[in-house]
Write a protein that holds these residues in place. Structure first.
Motif, short mmCIF file in Angstrom:
data_model
loop_
_atom_site.label_atom_id
_atom_site.label_comp_id
_atom_site.label_asym_id
_atom_site.label_seq_id
_atom_site.Cartn_x
_atom_site.Cartn_y
_atom_site.Cartn_z
N GLY A 115 0.80 -1.22 0.00
CA GLY A 115 0.00 0.00 0.00
C GLY A 115 0.83 1.27 0.00
O GLY A 115 0.39 2.29 -0.49
N ILE A 116 2.05 1.20 0.55
CA ILE A 116 2.92 2.37 0.55
C ILE A 116 3.61 2.44 -0.81
O ILE A 116 4.20 1.45 -1.22
CB ILE A 116 3.98 2.27 1.66
N PRO A 117 3.50 3.58 -1.52
CA PRO A 117 4.19 3.66 -2.81
C PRO A 117 5.66 3.27 -2.66
O PRO A 117 6.31 3.64 -1.68
CB PRO A 117 4.04 5.12 -3.19
N HIS A 118 6.12 2.50 -3.66
CA HIS A 118 7.41 1.83 -3.56
C HIS A 118 8.57 2.75 -3.17
O HIS A 118 9.32 2.49 -2.24
CB HIS A 118 7.70 1.17 -4.89
N ILE A 119 8.69 3.86 -3.93
CA ILE A 119 9.82 4.77 -3.70
C ILE A 119 9.77 5.30 -2.27
O ILE A 119 10.79 5.37 -1.57
CB ILE A 119 9.72 5.96 -4.67
N LEU A 120 8.57 5.63 -1.80
CA LEU A 120 8.40 6.18 -0.47
C LEU A 120 8.87 5.17 0.59
O LEU A 120 9.54 5.53 1.55
CB LEU A 120 6.93 6.52 -0.25
N LEU A 121 8.53 3.89 0.37
CA LEU A 121 8.92 2.85 1.32
C LEU A 121 10.44 2.69 1.33
O LEU A 121 11.05 2.59 2.41
CB LEU A 121 8.25 1.53 0.93
N VAL A 122 11.05 2.70 0.14
CA VAL A 122 12.51 2.57 0.08
C VAL A 122 13.15 3.74 0.82
O VAL A 122 14.11 3.57 1.58
CB VAL A 122 13.00 2.49 -1.38
N ALA A 141 16.14 -4.24 -0.49
CA ALA A 141 15.95 -5.65 -0.17
C ALA A 141 14.64 -5.88 0.59
O ALA A 141 13.96 -6.87 0.38
CB ALA A 141 17.13 -6.17 0.65
N LEU A 142 14.29 -4.95 1.48
CA LEU A 142 13.12 -5.18 2.34
C LEU A 142 11.80 -4.73 1.71
O LEU A 142 10.76 -4.80 2.35
CB LEU A 142 13.31 -4.46 3.68
N SER A 143 11.86 -4.23 0.47
CA SER A 143 10.61 -3.72 -0.09
C SER A 143 10.18 -4.46 -1.36
O SER A 143 9.10 -4.23 -1.86
CB SER A 143 10.76 -2.23 -0.39
N HIS A 144 11.01 -5.37 -1.88
CA HIS A 144 10.69 -5.94 -3.19
C HIS A 144 10.11 -7.35 -3.13
O HIS A 144 9.87 -7.95 -4.15
CB HIS A 144 11.95 -5.97 -4.06
N TRP A 145 9.90 -7.87 -1.92
CA TRP A 145 9.56 -9.30 -1.84
C TRP A 145 8.06 -9.57 -1.98
O TRP A 145 7.65 -10.71 -2.17
CB TRP A 145 10.05 -9.86 -0.51
N THR A 146 7.22 -8.53 -1.91
CA THR A 146 5.78 -8.78 -1.74
C THR A 146 5.15 -9.58 -2.87
O THR A 146 4.46 -10.57 -2.60
CB THR A 146 5.04 -7.45 -1.60
#
Lengths: 274, 330
Positions: A115-122, A141-146
């Motif tokens: 739900g959090i836009p990718h760039i923002l999460l990174v 690493a922690l944001s691409h697994w979903t």
């Protein structure tokens, strides 16, 4: 054309792309020292024979800077994609095998991360790890697994419902044996393709986050740093500072995408006889 | 009708819970950061010359010493009353900053969203219908290239071509320089939004086109299309009656799933074009350690993404007769 079918062609292409990527990485590592050398007698040169990509305002050779940046990108991409895929496998398998409230909680968590836009999460994760190398690696690493975790979960659920797994259970095979003999061989191709498909995303996000200033430090010749520095010189017509590094990054990402495509063609049982 | 309401209510509850989770996760990540907001905003040299009292006052302003849990609960309590806190960098209420920025960004993102959807759907249907032909190969290659291109580099290249080289479009900002706010026309705004919107639509387009193509190929290989062909229906009629109707459902999913991607792209694109939108504010807040603003932007953007998913879920029922009747029967 006999003996040179599409499978073999795919294999050749696979080896070729792998070789190219290895060559870029090796060249970048070897040229790392040269990428930092400044020489004010040759600053702001447009592309010419000794300096194919031109030089910047400090007289640094853009070709060796670009190659060093690319090799850095590739290495970070490999590291982050591997970690990400590991997390995906763990979460997906746990979700499918344990079921019940664990499944519910993990699915909720996957929805949350998506739900959090990718760039923002990174950016957020990179901040939590104090930016720099650690920040960008953790962030990507922690944001691409979903999405891969969802694929793994679906696959495991599907295979577990298959008659041959049911029969194996009835025959009294242990859970571990079923996992090893029936689940893993089925999952491996999907998982490998998913892993390779993660590389392009990982590399692009690393460059983007570094470009914004949340990633690698400005003294490192990373592609994101090179492009963000070039921003200040664009309006004065120094187009080569941005065009060539960016084009090479696009090239590397396309190579990885092709690699994933060939790998899928080789591993997918549906296309064995092509 | 009752089922639809129940379904919608359940979805809303889940969305609220997810938003709570997002805010907590974002807050924890930000408070775990080892970066000292005083060092980044005031600087080592200035801090050295300050008295202890001044430093203590600054620490209180940036909320350095407050325990994270109490800070989060305080923030949450204010949010329920509709107050997102005060931005530490802009010294304005976060709702006001976000509202202003969102106004600029929303048009940009909406234009890019519609454009990428239309382009993606058209190209996808075209490629799927002409599978294996030159058109298909061209579209697929183009999509692969675009999806491998970082949004910010595309923005840089377009900027170089249209603003520096051809000098036909402005090189940045949302309004002309040196003109007071009252005399800025809609034309000026559009003129400044062309390049960012174009770049942004290119980031969402390839995914939509490639997925639509896959779906289109599936549909055209199905038995009902074979039967339609045997009945003597023309290609055009097959595409319009069978192809498009069956592609509509995944197209809706894709169209709403791309919102998150377009938001992410806008962070990068706005940075390159110095466009004063929400994405640029997010970068400023992140670099300056402005916790309330970054938290607010994260929650608002997550709310936009979740609402998109919710609308897609509700639209399925409208578009797909199978789901509509299934829900009525259940």
């Amino acid at each position: 054309m006999n003996g040179f079918n599409r499978r073999r062609a795919a294999l050749c292409l696979l080896v070729l792309t792998l070789g190219l990527l290895c060559a870029v990485t090796a060249a970048g590592t070897l040229l790392a020292g040269q990428a930092m050398v400044t020489d004010f007698t040759r600053k702001n040169l447009p592309p010419c024979v000794p300096f194919l990509f031109g030089t910047d305002w400090m007289g640094r050779d853009m070709l060796s800077r670009t190659l060093t940046g690319l090799s850095l990108s590739i290495r970070i991409g490999l590291l982050t994609a591997a970690v990400s895929a590991g997390i995906a496998l763990l979460v997906g398998a746990c979700s499918a095998l344990l079921g019940g409230w664990v499944d519910g909680a993990l699915s909720w968590f996957v929805d949350l991360v998506m739900g959090i836009p990718h760039i923002l999460l990174v950016i957020l994760i990179s901040l939590a790890f104090g930016k720099g190398f650690a920040g960008v690696v953790a962030g990507v690493a922690l944001s691409h697994w979903t999405s891969l975790a969802r694929v793994v979960r679906g696959e495991v659920l599907q295979v577990r419902a298959m008659p041959y797994v049911q029969v194996a259970e009835k025959l009294g095979l242990s859970r571990w044996a079923i996992l090893r003999r029936h689940l893993l061989p089925h999952l491996l191709p999907q998982f490998l393709t998913g892993l390779v498909l993660l590389f392009p995303h990982a590399i692009l996000h690393e460059a983007s986050v570094t470009f914004l200033g949340f990633g690698l430090p400005p003294e490192q010749p990373a592609i994101g740093v090179i492009l963000s520095e070039s921003m200040g010189y664009l309006t004065t017509g120094k187009w080569w500072l941005a065009v060539f590094p960016g084009l090479s990054l696009v090239g590397v990402v396309v190579l990885f995408a092709l690699l994933a495509d060939q790998l899928r063609r080789l591993l997918d049982p549906a296309s064995v006889h092509e | 009708m009752k089922h639809r309401l129940l379904f919608t209510g359940k979805k809303f509850f889940r969305m609220a819970l997810l938003l709570l989770g997002v805010s907590l996760a974002a807050f924890l990540l930000m408070s775990a950061s080892p970066l000292d907001p005083l060092q980044t905003n005031v600087g080592q040299a200035a801090l050295g010359t300050m008295s202890q009292e001044q430093i203590a006052r600054l620490e209180e302003y940036w909320g350095v010493n407050e325990p994270p849990l109490r800070r989060y609960l305080g923030w949450l309590g204010d949010v329920i009353r509709g107050d997102l806190g005060v931005s530490l960098l802009y010294r304005q209420p976060v709702t006001q900053v976000i509202g202003q920025r969102l106004q600029n960004s929303l048009w940009l993102m909406a234009a890019a969203w519609v454009l990428s959807g239309l382009l993606g759907l058209t190209l996808g249907v075209l490629a799927g219908a002409r599978r294996g032909r030159a058109v298909d190969k061209l579209i697929r290659g183009w999509c692969l290239l675009l999806s491998s291109t970082p949004a910010f580099w595309l923005a840089l290249v377009l900027l170089m071509i249209f603003a520096v080289w051809l000098k036909v479009l402005p090189s940045g900002l949302a309004v002309p320089i040196g003109v007071d706010a009252a005399s800025v026309t809609l034309g000026d705004r559009l003129y400044h939004a062309v390049l960012p919107a174009l770049t942004l639509s290119m980031t969402g387009m390839p995914g939509i086109a490639l997925h639509t193509r896959e779906k289109m190929i599936d549909v055209l290989e199905s038995d009902y299309v074979l039967f339609a062909r045997a009945r003597g229906e023309s290609n055009r009629s097959i595409l319009l009656r069978h192809g498009l109707r069956n592609v509509a459902l995944p197209a809706i999913t894709l169209q709403f799933a791309v919102i998150s991607e377009i938001f992410g792209g806008s962070v990068l694109v706005e940075q390159v074009f110095s466009y004063p939108g929400l994405g640029q504010a997010a970068v400023t807040a992140g670099l300056g350690g402005d916790l309330p603003l970054l938290l607010g932007i994260t929650v608002v953007s997550a709310a936009i993404v979740f609402s998109g998913n919710l609308i897609a879920d509700l639209l399925y029922g409208v578009v797909d007769p199978k789901i509509r009747r299934g829900a009525a029967r259940a």
